[in-house]
Every structure is written in structure tokens, then in C-alpha cells.
Write an enzyme that holds these catalytic residues in place. Structure first.
Site, mmCIF file in Angstrom:
data_model
loop_
_atom_site.group_PDB
_atom_site.id
_atom_site.type_symbol
_atom_site.label_atom_id
_atom_site.label_comp_id
_atom_site.label_asym_id
_atom_site.label_seq_id
_atom_site.Cartn_x
_atom_site.Cartn_y
_atom_site.Cartn_z
ATOM 1 N N GLY A 20 42.326 46.518 39.359
ATOM 2 C CA GLY A 20 41.133 45.821 38.877
ATOM 3 C C GLY A 20 41.259 44.322 39.107
ATOM 4 N N ALA A 21 40.262 43.596 38.636
ATOM 5 C CA ALA A 21 40.265 42.143 38.765
ATOM 6 C C ALA A 21 41.478 41.551 38.059
ATOM 7 C CB ALA A 21 38.978 41.574 38.165
ATOM 8 N N SER A 50 44.541 42.011 38.398
ATOM 9 C CA SER A 50 45.602 42.962 38.040
ATOM 10 C C SER A 50 46.924 42.645 38.713
ATOM 11 C CB SER A 50 45.169 44.384 38.422
ATOM 12 O OG SER A 50 45.023 44.479 39.829
ATOM 13 N N GLY A 51 46.914 41.757 39.700
ATOM 14 C CA GLY A 51 48.123 41.433 40.444
ATOM 15 C C GLY A 51 48.264 42.220 41.733
ATOM 16 N N HIS A 88 45.353 32.151 47.515
ATOM 17 C CA HIS A 88 45.949 33.219 48.329
ATOM 18 C C HIS A 88 46.722 32.631 49.502
ATOM 19 C CE1 HIS A 88 44.266 37.222 47.016
ATOM 20 N NE2 HIS A 88 43.655 36.392 46.200
ATOM 21 N N ARG A 115 51.274 32.632 50.656
ATOM 22 C CA ARG A 115 51.728 33.350 51.850
ATOM 23 C C ARG A 115 52.856 32.607 52.536
ATOM 24 N NH1 ARG A 115 46.014 33.575 54.290
ATOM 25 N NH2 ARG A 115 45.087 34.574 52.511
#
Length: 177
Positions: A14-15, A17-18, A53, A57
């Protein structure tokens, strides 16, 4: 001669959630990161999410922003390193936008089948991130229900061809397959 099948992993959640961070941890030092999000002019919140995000990385990963089906499939077909796709829900929203499917009456089966076959035939390991939307409240709008139903179908189809399926709940991975 036995053909070795590259592992395919589907990470659901879900939103917040990791799921993305967990999926990133499953991939090695070298990877092709396929980002399915479309940038939205003037949406600072969306830009900040994308930047978060990007910041986590490894520098050794190559990132391709690939919001449309043809681009995503082309990258999977040509992959020479492990692939991380983040995320399938955003890809589906783009595909539904492109097909003008939000009012219903548009069959998304072809797009789903094309994606699933590309994942299945990809010679490199593939890790896919997707939202699990089937555990919540039934959406109040037709477009919301249509998206939930389509994403459920995409997730189920991908789970069939994946060697591993994980569900992230409160940051904790549960192995489903």
C-alpha cells in the site's frame, strides 16, 4: 540443454508501505531502473517524490523514465542488466490515460498481456513494484473502481509469471510466493 529462467519478483504494498525501498534492496549494484512516472509541470509535491526516489538509488544504476507501454516493453526486451520497474500502478494509470479508458468501455487486456509477456521473456532478473489496492475501501467513483479492478488484474497476471511475490505491510515483507 536446460534453459535457466531469470528470477522475476513482484513487490506489492500500500501507500508508504516501503515497497519501493524494499525492492531497491533486492537489486544488485548494477541495474536498469525503469521509472514509469510522468512528470507533471508545476506539481512540486510530485517532483519531490521523484527526487526522493532518485536520491536513494546507487549511482551505478542507470535510470530511464519510461511512462508509456511501448517504451517499457522495449527496455525489457533489450535489458542487459537486472531491471527494476517502479511502479506498475503508475504505468497502468498512464496506459489508461493514453487509451482514454477512465469512463470504461476500453479493454485493457492487450496492454496487460503485452506487459506480462515482456516480463516473462526478459532474459535478465526483473523486480516489479506495484500498489496493492484491493484491501481498501471500494472507491466512490467509477474511474476509481475501474483502476482498482484493472490493477488487481495486472497484479494477478504478473504474480502468475513471477518466481517470487512479496507483500509489504508496515515496512515488513510477507512472502506470498
Amino acid at each position: 540443454m536446460t534453459r535457466t529462467v531469470a528470477p522475476k519478483t513482484l513487490v506489492l504494498g500500500g501507500a508508504r508501505s516501503g515497497k519501493s525501498a524494499h525492492a531497491e534492496g533486492l537489486v544488485g549494484d548494477v541495474a536498469l531502473y525503469l521509472a514509469t512516472a510522468r512528470r507533471i509541470d508545476g506539481d512540486g509535491d510530485w517532483d519531490a517524490r521523484i527526487a526522493a526516489h532518485v536520491a536513494r538509488r546507487p549511482a551505478t544504476w542507470r535510470t530511464e523514465e519510461t511512462p508509456d507501454t511501448d517504451s517499457l516493453i522495449g527496455h525489457l526486451d533489450a535489458a542487459t542488466t537486472p531491471v527494476l520497474v517502479d511502479d506498475i500502478a503508475t504505468w497502468l494509470a498512464n496506459a489508461m490515460d493514453d487509451a482514454n479508458a477512465w469512463d470504461g468501455g476500453v479493454d485493457m487486456t492487450s496492454a496487460r498481456t503485452t506487459l506480462v509477456h515482456a516480463v516473462e521473456r526478459c532474459a535478465m532478473p526483473v523486480t516489479l513494484v506495484s500498489a496493492e489496492v484491493g484491501l481498501g475501501v471500494v472507491p466512490a467513483t467509477r474511474s476509481g473502481r475501474l483502476f482498482r479492478d484493472e490493477l488487481g488484474a495486472v497484479n494477478a497476471s504478473l504474480a502468475e509469471v513471477c518466481t517470487d511475490v512479496l507483500l509489504l505491510v508496515a515496512g515488513l515483507p510477507l512472502r506470498l510466493k
